[in-house]
Write a protein that holds these residues in place. Sequence first.
Motif, PDB file in Angstrom:
ATOM      1  N   THR A   1       0.840  -1.195   0.000  1.00 60.59           N
ATOM      2  CA  THR A   1       0.000   0.000   0.000  1.00 60.59           C
ATOM      3  C   THR A   1       0.877   1.248   0.000  1.00 60.59           C
ATOM      4  O   THR A   1       0.544   2.261  -0.623  1.00 60.59           O
TER       5      THR A   1
ATOM      6  N   GLY B   1      -2.440  -4.755  -2.211  1.00 62.77           N
ATOM      7  CA  GLY B   1      -1.840  -3.562  -1.626  1.00 62.77           C
ATOM      8  C   GLY B   1      -1.643  -2.443  -2.625  1.00 62.77           C
ATOM      9  O   GLY B   1      -1.950  -1.272  -2.337  1.00 62.77           O
ATOM     10  N   SER B   2      -1.152  -2.773  -3.812  1.00 57.25           N
ATOM     11  CA  SER B   2      -0.940  -1.736  -4.824  1.00 57.25           C
ATOM     12  C   SER B   2      -2.266  -1.174  -5.320  1.00 57.25           C
ATOM     13  O   SER B   2      -2.369   0.015  -5.643  1.00 57.25           O
TER      14      SER B   2
ATOM     15  N   ILE C   1      -5.093  -0.996  -3.426  1.00 55.84           N
ATOM     16  CA  ILE C   1      -5.566  -0.144  -2.327  1.00 55.84           C
ATOM     17  C   ILE C   1      -4.765   1.156  -2.284  1.00 55.84           C
ATOM     18  O   ILE C   1      -5.331   2.250  -2.117  1.00 55.84           O
ATOM     19  N   GLY C   2      -3.453   1.038  -2.451  1.00 52.48           N
ATOM     20  CA  GLY C   2      -2.604   2.227  -2.444  1.00 52.48           C
ATOM     21  C   GLY C   2      -2.973   3.202  -3.545  1.00 52.48           C
ATOM     22  O   GLY C   2      -2.935   4.429  -3.343  1.00 52.48           O
TER      23      GLY C   2
ATOM     24  N   ASN D   1      -1.015   6.611   2.469  1.00 54.27           N
ATOM     25  CA  ASN D   1      -0.710   5.232   2.077  1.00 54.27           C
ATOM     26  C   ASN D   1      -0.006   4.495   3.205  1.00 54.27           C
ATOM     27  O   ASN D   1      -0.266   3.321   3.468  1.00 54.27           O
TER      28      ASN D   1
ATOM     29  N   GLY E   1      -1.579   1.335   5.123  1.00 52.76           N
ATOM     30  CA  GLY E   1      -0.774   0.117   5.129  1.00 52.76           C
ATOM     31  C   GLY E   1      -0.558  -0.407   6.533  1.00 52.76           C
ATOM     32  O   GLY E   1      -0.626  -1.619   6.782  1.00 52.76           O
TER      33      GLY E   1
END
Length: 395
Positions: free
Chosen positions: A217, A340-341, A343-344, A357, A361
């Motif tokens: 994230t 994660g990417s 959501i980030g 972020n 995270g």
Amino acid sequence: MKIKVLVLTIAAFTVGLVELIIGGVLPQIAGDLGVPVSTAGQLITAYALVYAISGPVLIALTSKAERRKLYLWSLVVFVLGSLLAFWSPSFGVLLISRFVTAASGSLITTLSLTIAVRSVPEKFRARVLGVISMGMSSAIVLGLPLGVLAADRFGWRVLFLFIAVFALLTLLVVYKLMTPIEPQHVMPLRQQLTSLKNIRVAGAHVVTLLMMAGHYTLYAYFTPFLESIMHMGASWISIVYFFFGASAVAGGMIGGILSDTIGVKRSILIIVGVFSLPLFILPFTASLFPLFAVLIFIWGASSWALAPAQQSYLIETAPETSEIQQSFNFSALHAGIAAGSAIGGIVIHRTSSAAYNAWFGGVIVMLAFVAALYTLYHKPSLRHSGKVGHESVDL
């Protein structure tokens, strides 16, 4: 034999590089292709998601193929995918290239490990696996920071041209040096999946997924974070990535020592708990560089320290399917990267600040801690133990 292992290690390094390099040049890609940084970040999501799914699926579908030929064709597809990324005139084409390199890369990595193991006597197998893994970790330590510097000078596209040339040279060496390798007997995929009925086993994969989701994230958007929060240029960003990578490699050793010293359960809880701390504190270190450096070391080291503990835990919990669980855990890792990417990307798009972020995270990693606490001390009934037999078929 040594040359063969070296070639396989170089191939693993190349695959690791094509996955990781995107994170260091997101702002350049976004600017060149005319998309927001949050959209460019989905290149990481797409790669990780395809990698997580295609790894076990493609290995099952190609189980009867002669391994050398499969390895060569995988490298050919990987080279073409990298050249497509180099040429890509639009974000859509670049995204397609990520699908191609992820699918072929998953096969290359798995085959590199299996071929390397079959190339040496049994007493050297663990050592060889360590060498191949070191090839992948070297992509973090060397590839990413050098890629940031090269992209700043020559543009981001040259990175994919370099990767294509590197993979092509590997292909030629494999063609010259490697002899045909017949497929082995393996457990059917359906029987492999039944092992996930064990809650303690499935929970371990969930912990890996959540921890990597929390990690990526921020890490997927770490370059924008360093630019906007820490006000760093390309040279300093490269140094930070190198330091992070070196910390990550050290973390693998730290995790192994910790597991042997205090046990895997305590190690997992400590590592996951410690991992969340830098994520919550990093946004406040813009004017406190010494603290920033300490947090980067903790973050980098704990990001890889979990792997030895998780592997040991899976071997202890499900010894009869331990090899299969390593494969599943690798898929969980990439699923976490994808989540994660993604959501980030949403966070940075909605907030316009990479600082959030880090905090999002950290929250996800705390969920991983809760999942670990439940998983490690859960006592499943015999009915749901998830044990599977050793039956195998010729694939």
